[in-house]
Design a protein around this motif. Structure first.
Motif, PDB file in Angstrom:
ATOM      1  N   ALA A   1     -91.871 -28.078  19.582  1.00 15.78           N
ATOM      2  CA  ALA A   1     -91.544 -27.591  20.923  1.00 15.78           C
ATOM      3  C   ALA A   1     -90.046 -27.438  21.126  1.00 15.78           C
ATOM      4  O   ALA A   1     -89.558 -26.379  21.528  1.00 15.78           O
ATOM      5  N   PHE A   2     -89.270 -28.511  20.849  1.00 17.06           N
ATOM      6  CA  PHE A   2     -87.833 -28.387  21.127  1.00 17.06           C
ATOM      7  C   PHE A   2     -87.120 -27.545  20.083  1.00 17.06           C
ATOM      8  O   PHE A   2     -86.149 -26.855  20.388  1.00 17.06           O
ATOM      9  N   ALA A   3     -87.602 -27.543  18.835  1.00 16.93           N
ATOM     10  CA  ALA A   3     -86.975 -26.708  17.815  1.00 16.93           C
ATOM     11  C   ALA A   3     -87.186 -25.227  18.115  1.00 16.93           C
ATOM     12  O   ALA A   3     -86.292 -24.402  17.900  1.00 16.93           O
ATOM     13  N   THR A   4     -88.367 -24.883  18.626  1.00 15.19           N
ATOM     14  CA  THR A   4     -88.645 -23.493  18.993  1.00 15.19           C
ATOM     15  C   THR A   4     -87.761 -23.052  20.147  1.00 15.19           C
ATOM     16  O   THR A   4     -87.202 -21.951  20.141  1.00 15.19           O
ATOM     17  N   ALA A   5     -87.636 -23.910  21.165  1.00 10.76           N
ATOM     18  CA  ALA A   5     -86.792 -23.574  22.312  1.00 10.76           C
ATOM     19  C   ALA A   5     -85.336 -23.420  21.895  1.00 10.76           C
ATOM     20  O   ALA A   5     -84.647 -22.472  22.310  1.00 10.76           O
ATOM     21  N   LEU A   6     -84.839 -24.319  21.066  1.00  9.78           N
ATOM     22  CA  LEU A   6     -83.456 -24.219  20.584  1.00  9.78           C
ATOM     23  C   LEU A   6     -83.283 -22.983  19.714  1.00  9.78           C
ATOM     24  O   LEU A   6     -82.277 -22.267  19.809  1.00  9.78           O
ATOM     25  N   GLY A   7     -84.266 -22.711  18.854  1.00  6.90           N
ATOM     26  CA  GLY A   7     -84.178 -21.545  17.977  1.00  6.90           C
ATOM     27  C   GLY A   7     -84.125 -20.248  18.747  1.00  6.90           C
ATOM     28  O   GLY A   7     -83.404 -19.314  18.365  1.00  6.90           O
ATOM     29  N   HIS A   8     -84.868 -20.162  19.848  1.00  8.15           N
ATOM     30  CA  HIS A   8     -84.832 -18.942  20.658  1.00  8.15           C
ATOM     31  C   HIS A   8     -83.444 -18.717  21.250  1.00  8.15           C
ATOM     32  O   HIS A   8     -83.046 -17.583  21.502  1.00  8.15           O
ATOM     33  N   SER A   9     -82.701 -19.806  21.449  1.00  2.14           N
ATOM     34  CA  SER A   9     -81.335 -19.696  21.968  1.00  2.14           C
ATOM     35  C   SER A   9     -80.308 -19.587  20.842  1.00  2.14           C
ATOM     36  O   SER A   9     -79.101 -19.655  21.087  1.00  2.14           O
ATOM     37  N   GLY A  10     -80.784 -19.427  19.614  1.00  2.64           N
ATOM     38  CA  GLY A  10     -79.884 -19.258  18.477  1.00  2.64           C
ATOM     39  C   GLY A  10     -79.198 -20.542  18.046  1.00  2.64           C
ATOM     40  O   GLY A  10     -78.116 -20.497  17.455  1.00  2.64           O
ATOM     41  N   ILE A  11     -79.825 -21.680  18.319  1.00  2.04           N
ATOM     42  CA  ILE A  11     -79.223 -22.982  17.984  1.00  2.04           C
ATOM     43  C   ILE A  11     -80.025 -23.644  16.869  1.00  2.04           C
ATOM     44  O   ILE A  11     -81.219 -23.924  17.037  1.00  2.04           O
ATOM     45  N   SER A  12     -79.386 -23.892  15.755  1.00  4.08           N
ATOM     46  CA  SER A  12     -80.057 -24.601  14.663  1.00  4.08           C
ATOM     47  C   SER A  12     -80.082 -26.087  14.980  1.00  4.08           C
ATOM     48  O   SER A  12     -79.241 -26.589  15.731  1.00  4.08           O
ATOM     49  N   CYS A  13     -81.059 -26.796  14.422  1.00  5.62           N
ATOM     50  CA  CYS A  13     -81.115 -28.235  14.652  1.00  5.62           C
ATOM     51  C   CYS A  13     -81.635 -28.947  13.411  1.00  5.62           C
ATOM     52  O   CYS A  13     -82.508 -28.456  12.711  1.00  5.62           O
ATOM     53  N   ASN A  14     -81.041 -30.099  13.140  1.00  4.80           N
ATOM     54  CA  ASN A  14     -81.494 -30.977  12.079  1.00  4.80           C
ATOM     55  C   ASN A  14     -81.977 -32.250  12.744  1.00  4.80           C
ATOM     56  O   ASN A  14     -81.235 -32.896  13.486  1.00  4.80           O
ATOM     57  N   VAL A  15     -83.219 -32.618  12.484  1.00  8.82           N
ATOM     58  CA  VAL A  15     -83.872 -33.694  13.216  1.00  8.82           C
ATOM     59  C   VAL A  15     -84.051 -34.920  12.339  1.00  8.82           C
ATOM     60  O   VAL A  15     -84.488 -34.823  11.191  1.00  8.82           O
ATOM     61  N   VAL A  16     -83.705 -36.072  12.909  1.00 10.50           N
ATOM     62  CA  VAL A  16     -83.933 -37.355  12.238  1.00 10.50           C
ATOM     63  C   VAL A  16     -84.788 -38.206  13.175  1.00 10.50           C
ATOM     64  O   VAL A  16     -84.426 -38.412  14.332  1.00 10.50           O
ATOM     65  N   ALA A  17     -85.930 -38.661  12.681  1.00  6.09           N
ATOM     66  CA  ALA A  17     -86.807 -39.502  13.493  1.00  6.09           C
ATOM     67  C   ALA A  17     -86.491 -40.966  13.264  1.00  6.09           C
ATOM     68  O   ALA A  17     -86.475 -41.445  12.123  1.00  6.09           O
ATOM     69  N   GLY A  18     -86.216 -41.666  14.365  1.00  7.18           N
ATOM     70  CA  GLY A  18     -86.046 -43.107  14.293  1.00  7.18           C
ATOM     71  C   GLY A  18     -87.349 -43.790  14.676  1.00  7.18           C
ATOM     72  O   GLY A  18     -88.335 -43.122  15.017  1.00  7.18           O
ATOM     73  N   ALA A  19     -87.388 -45.098  14.636  1.00  5.84           N
ATOM     74  CA  ALA A  19     -88.601 -45.832  14.982  1.00  5.84           C
ATOM     75  C   ALA A  19     -88.984 -45.632  16.446  1.00  5.84           C
ATOM     76  O   ALA A  19     -90.165 -45.676  16.789  1.00  5.84           O
ATOM     77  N   CYS A  20     -87.983 -45.391  17.304  1.00  6.84           N
ATOM     78  CA  CYS A  20     -88.241 -45.260  18.740  1.00  6.84           C
ATOM     79  C   CYS A  20     -87.884 -43.897  19.321  1.00  6.84           C
ATOM     80  O   CYS A  20     -88.454 -43.493  20.338  1.00  6.84           O
ATOM     81  N   HIS A  21     -86.928 -43.203  18.712  1.00 12.35           N
ATOM     82  CA  HIS A  21     -86.428 -41.967  19.298  1.00 12.35           C
ATOM     83  C   HIS A  21     -86.214 -40.886  18.234  1.00 12.35           C
ATOM     84  O   HIS A  21     -86.045 -41.187  17.053  1.00 12.35           O
ATOM     85  N   ASP A  22     -86.208 -39.631  18.707  1.00 13.82           N
ATOM     86  CA  ASP A  22     -85.817 -38.513  17.854  1.00 13.82           C
ATOM     87  C   ASP A  22     -84.339 -38.225  18.081  1.00 13.82           C
ATOM     88  O   ASP A  22     -83.849 -38.282  19.214  1.00 13.82           O
ATOM     89  N   HIS A  23     -83.648 -37.885  17.001  1.00 16.38           N
ATOM     90  CA  HIS A  23     -82.217 -37.597  17.043  1.00 16.38           C
ATOM     91  C   HIS A  23     -81.991 -36.195  16.497  1.00 16.38           C
ATOM     92  O   HIS A  23     -82.482 -35.853  15.422  1.00 16.38           O
ATOM     93  N   ILE A  24     -81.261 -35.391  17.261  1.00 16.96           N
ATOM     94  CA  ILE A  24     -81.065 -33.983  16.921  1.00 16.96           C
ATOM     95  C   ILE A  24     -79.587 -33.733  16.658  1.00 16.96           C
ATOM     96  O   ILE A  24     -78.738 -34.068  17.482  1.00 16.96           O
ATOM     97  N   PHE A  25     -79.305 -33.127  15.517  1.00 19.54           N
ATOM     98  CA  PHE A  25     -77.922 -32.793  15.157  1.00 19.54           C
ATOM     99  C   PHE A  25     -77.778 -31.283  15.196  1.00 19.54           C
ATOM    100  O   PHE A  25     -78.444 -30.562  14.448  1.00 19.54           O
ATOM    101  N   VAL A  26     -76.934 -30.814  16.093  1.00 21.90           N
ATOM    102  CA  VAL A  26     -76.745 -29.375  16.316  1.00 21.90           C
ATOM    103  C   VAL A  26     -75.295 -29.004  16.020  1.00 21.90           C
ATOM    104  O   VAL A  26     -74.411 -29.869  16.023  1.00 21.90           O
ATOM    105  N   PRO A  27     -75.027 -27.716  15.748  1.00 25.25           N
ATOM    106  CA  PRO A  27     -73.641 -27.308  15.522  1.00 25.25           C
ATOM    107  C   PRO A  27     -72.749 -27.776  16.673  1.00 25.25           C
ATOM    108  O   PRO A  27     -73.144 -27.706  17.844  1.00 25.25           O
ATOM    109  N   LEU A  28     -71.573 -28.264  16.337  1.00 25.72           N
ATOM    110  CA  LEU A  28     -70.680 -28.862  17.332  1.00 25.72           C
ATOM    111  C   LEU A  28     -70.447 -27.946  18.525  1.00 25.72           C
ATOM    112  O   LEU A  28     -70.493 -28.375  19.681  1.00 25.72           O
TER     113      LEU A  28
END
Length: 200
Positions: free
Chosen positions: A158-185
């Motif tokens: 869901a969030f990767a599709t929304a970001l992708g439509h806005s031309g924003i790449s994302c690298n996702v790291v899943a933690g035990a409790c939360h998702d962490h998204i790394f996007v271009p600065l």
């Protein structure tokens, strides 16, 4: 033989996958739905079974802190999207690869994974420079403070599709409790806007 619950869950997953395919072929021509509205639509129909009542939904991060942070992980996609509560962590971060024999301070590592080519790490840009590491990707770090279950279906799509439509790449790291998204600065503010839009 599948149980009724397993058949229902299988159908929910197929419905989610079908809607993701719709989003991939989405065009912004007049009269079409926005990707975010489509995401909200399939989030409303893809609901994971729960073991008990939720009341009015999941608590947000502030309420979680007030209750001692004891909230159970959330797997219901519609609740996850409504309570993403993204937070932009201060600082500049980088991805880098650490070759065998190159010692670095473990406390400086934000995230890591072992690959055949070496240890891939995420760390602050300043720490990478001190360690003599070559920055492969300079990025901003966004944390989704909702307590997302590791087995939850559809949140990343869901969030990767929304970001992708806005031309924003994302690298996702899943933690035990939360998702962490790394996007271009340079896309940090735009990414935060997109993620917050999914909550409304």
């Amino acid at each position: 033989m599948l149980t009724e619950r397993e058949r229902r869950e299988s159908g929910q997953v197929r419905a989610l996958e079908a809607n993701v395919e719709r989003l991939r072929g989405f065009t912004s021509s007049p009269g079409t739905q926005s990707p975010i509205s489509v995401i909200r639509h399939y989030a409303s129909i893809v609901r994971q079974p729960t073991d008990g009542p939720r009341g009015d939904g999941a608590l947000n991060d502030v309420e979680r802190r007030r209750t001692g942070g004891n909230m159970s992980p959330v797997s219901d996609l519609s609740v996850l999207l409504k309570t993403l509560e993204p937070v932009l962590n201060p600082g500049v971060f980088v991805f880098a690869s650490v070759k065998d024999g190159n010692a670095i301070d473990p406390a400086a590592i934000v995230a890591s994974i072992r690959e055949p080519e070496g240890l891939s790490v995420v760390m602050r840009e300043a720490d990478a420079q001190i360690s003599g590491l070559n920055a492969l990707f300079k990025c901003a770090w966004i944390t989704l403070t909702v307590n997302s279950a590791l087995e939850a279906v559809g949140l990343t799509a869901a969030f990767a599709t929304a970001l992708g439509h806005s031309g924003i790449s994302c690298n996702v790291v899943a933690g035990a409790c939360h998702d962490h998204i790394f996007v271009p600065l340079e896309s940090a503010d735009a990414a935060m806007h997109v993620l917050r839009s999914l909550q409304t």
